[in-house]
Design a protein around this motif. Sequence first.
Motif, PDB file in Angstrom:
ATOM      1  N   ASP A  28      17.312  71.231 -82.810  1.00  0.00           N
ATOM      2  CA  ASP A  28      18.086  70.049 -82.874  1.00  0.00           C
ATOM      3  C   ASP A  28      17.256  69.073 -82.341  1.00  0.00           C
ATOM      4  OD1 ASP A  28      20.329  71.296 -83.720  1.00  0.00           O
ATOM      5  OD2 ASP A  28      21.311  71.567 -81.704  1.00  0.00           O
ATOM      6  N   LEU A  29      16.447  69.298 -81.231  1.00  0.00           N
ATOM      7  CA  LEU A  29      15.656  68.146 -80.720  1.00  0.00           C
ATOM      8  C   LEU A  29      14.560  67.820 -81.887  1.00  0.00           C
ATOM      9  CD1 LEU A  29      14.300  66.319 -78.624  1.00  0.00           C
ATOM     10  CD2 LEU A  29      13.395  68.200 -77.824  1.00  0.00           C
ATOM     11  N   VAL A  30      13.995  68.807 -82.675  1.00  0.00           N
ATOM     12  CA  VAL A  30      12.844  68.651 -83.498  1.00  0.00           C
ATOM     13  C   VAL A  30      13.510  67.439 -84.566  1.00  0.00           C
ATOM     14  CG1 VAL A  30      11.331  69.614 -85.289  1.00  0.00           C
ATOM     15  CG2 VAL A  30      11.467  70.629 -82.929  1.00  0.00           C
ATOM     16  N   ALA A  31      14.811  67.957 -85.114  1.00  0.00           N
ATOM     17  CA  ALA A  31      15.369  67.302 -86.116  1.00  0.00           C
ATOM     18  C   ALA A  31      15.659  65.963 -85.832  1.00  0.00           C
ATOM     19  CB  ALA A  31      16.777  68.171 -86.643  1.00  0.00           C
ATOM     20  N   ALA A  32      16.133  65.806 -84.485  1.00  0.00           N
ATOM     21  CA  ALA A  32      16.426  64.368 -84.015  1.00  0.00           C
ATOM     22  C   ALA A  32      15.381  63.393 -83.995  1.00  0.00           C
ATOM     23  CB  ALA A  32      17.350  64.473 -82.932  1.00  0.00           C
ATOM     24  N   ALA A  33      14.198  64.205 -83.523  1.00  0.00           N
ATOM     25  CA  ALA A  33      13.065  63.409 -83.563  1.00  0.00           C
ATOM     26  C   ALA A  33      12.453  62.958 -84.772  1.00  0.00           C
ATOM     27  CB  ALA A  33      12.038  64.180 -82.438  1.00  0.00           C
ATOM     28  N   LYS A  34      12.357  63.978 -85.719  1.00  0.00           N
ATOM     29  CA  LYS A  34      11.919  63.612 -87.197  1.00  0.00           C
ATOM     30  C   LYS A  34      12.783  62.715 -87.739  1.00  0.00           C
ATOM     31  CE  LYS A  34       9.651  67.891 -88.254  1.00  0.00           C
ATOM     32  NZ  LYS A  34       9.592  69.080 -89.114  1.00  0.00           N
ATOM     33  N   ALA A  35      14.278  62.586 -87.435  1.00  0.00           N
ATOM     34  CA  ALA A  35      14.960  61.552 -87.969  1.00  0.00           C
ATOM     35  C   ALA A  35      14.636  60.116 -87.646  1.00  0.00           C
ATOM     36  CB  ALA A  35      16.385  61.820 -87.768  1.00  0.00           C
ATOM     37  N   GLU A  36      14.153  60.158 -86.506  1.00  0.00           N
ATOM     38  CA  GLU A  36      13.638  58.655 -85.880  1.00  0.00           C
ATOM     39  C   GLU A  36      12.421  58.284 -86.526  1.00  0.00           C
ATOM     40  OE1 GLU A  36      15.599  58.771 -81.404  1.00  0.00           O
ATOM     41  OE2 GLU A  36      13.540  59.304 -81.545  1.00  0.00           O
ATOM     42  N   GLY A  37      11.601  59.175 -86.768  1.00  0.00           N
ATOM     43  CA  GLY A  37      10.370  59.147 -87.744  1.00  0.00           C
ATOM     44  C   GLY A  37       9.261  58.440 -87.240  1.00  0.00           C
ATOM     45  N   GLU A  38       9.160  57.912 -85.699  1.00  0.00           N
ATOM     46  CA  GLU A  38       8.222  57.081 -85.325  1.00  0.00           C
ATOM     47  C   GLU A  38       8.243  57.429 -83.678  1.00  0.00           C
ATOM     48  OE1 GLU A  38       6.908  52.490 -85.146  1.00  0.00           O
ATOM     49  OE2 GLU A  38       8.812  53.065 -86.425  1.00  0.00           O
ATOM     50  N   LEU A  39       6.967  57.373 -83.165  1.00  0.00           N
ATOM     51  CA  LEU A  39       6.720  57.291 -81.779  1.00  0.00           C
ATOM     52  C   LEU A  39       5.720  56.448 -81.461  1.00  0.00           C
ATOM     53  CD1 LEU A  39       7.210  58.862 -79.074  1.00  0.00           C
ATOM     54  CD2 LEU A  39       5.282  59.984 -79.679  1.00  0.00           C
ATOM     55  N   VAL A  40       5.830  55.721 -80.327  1.00  0.00           N
ATOM     56  CA  VAL A  40       4.537  54.852 -79.715  1.00  0.00           C
ATOM     57  C   VAL A  40       4.184  55.253 -78.491  1.00  0.00           C
ATOM     58  CG1 VAL A  40       3.819  52.418 -79.183  1.00  0.00           C
ATOM     59  CG2 VAL A  40       5.664  52.818 -80.997  1.00  0.00           C
TER      60      VAL A  40
END
Length: 369
Positions: free
Chosen positions: A38-50
């Motif tokens: 679930d965490l991986v999916a949610a992070a991928k849905a955001e699609g970006e990290l700075v």
Amino acid sequence: MKKLLALLLAMVMVFALVACAQTTPETPTTDKTDGDSDLVAAAKAEGELVVYGSCEEDYLAAACNKFQELYGIKTTYQRLSTGEVPAKIAEENGKPSADVWFGGTNNPYDTAAADGLLDNSYVPANATHLTKDIYKDPNGYWYGIYTGILGFMVNTDELARLGLEAPQSWDDLLKPEYKGLIWLSNYNTAGTPKLVANLMIQLKGHDAGIQYLVDLDKNVQIYTKSGSGPSKNVGTGECVIGIGFLHDGITQIVDNGYENVKLIVPSDGTACEIGPVAIFKGAAHMNAAKLFMEFALSPDCVELAAQNGSYQFLVIDNAKQPEAAAKFGLDPSLVWDGYDFAKAAAETKQNVEDVMAALNGGDDRFKTE
């Protein structure tokens, strides 16, 4: 019959090779990210990290690129000193331009937490691998990924040319013969001198510690913007005595071939840094930030350090320690066991203000632009 058995054996070997070939070589070894889809999916849905990073840029780049490779999340990064990061985030007034802070020294993280710039709502599952309680903030604002010993790096060729012995203690640094030979980083921009200030005040008492730093200033030629600045100039001889973290000296010896660099652990006591990872309060990509926290506390991330010229000791129990650190006789047990991390966290900001006040704000060597 033998031909049939041989044929069957060959077929089994082929199937085994095919199965191995189909196994993804980049499967993360993190505990949490393997188990929390679930965490991986949610992070991928955001699609970006700075990411803002205060470790060395090679390690920062390797870590961010690896995270992007593992999860397909666009990861951008910028290398800033530990003094620059909180100043930048504070100016952004609750809407930080980055999601996570990676590496550097823990004292500025403590100040940033006290100023309300960090988020402590997420507890990384991989933090269970930390080997000591001191490697995490007691209130959960940051978690350690490495530790390094504060000490001196000296150019043996230059000392021999000048007819000088290498300093062995903090008090040695005050000797008049070292005037103009010492480099330290800037209290206004780096975390390293904040640790030096905390250490001197704890070793000597507040007033005597501040006076020591005033006296040390008389021998300091240059205050560098970054904590690793002195180490990068010792091998060339431009800096004869550099104060900093000894793993930065290892980088100069091992990666850059400066055999004239000697590492010294002060005989009158020293402290260590803890290199943390933290989430900024108000992060725009909170799930990606949480996933990065898990990644940062995994072998996938921390073992990249030694592969990219950073030889700090690692503080999680499932990672392989860099061989270079042990080769040069460095060990966290060399750190003064009386150093009080909690006291330092509470007093860093005031200690630095007191040092700068005693130096009357500092001269041109302290300029930050």
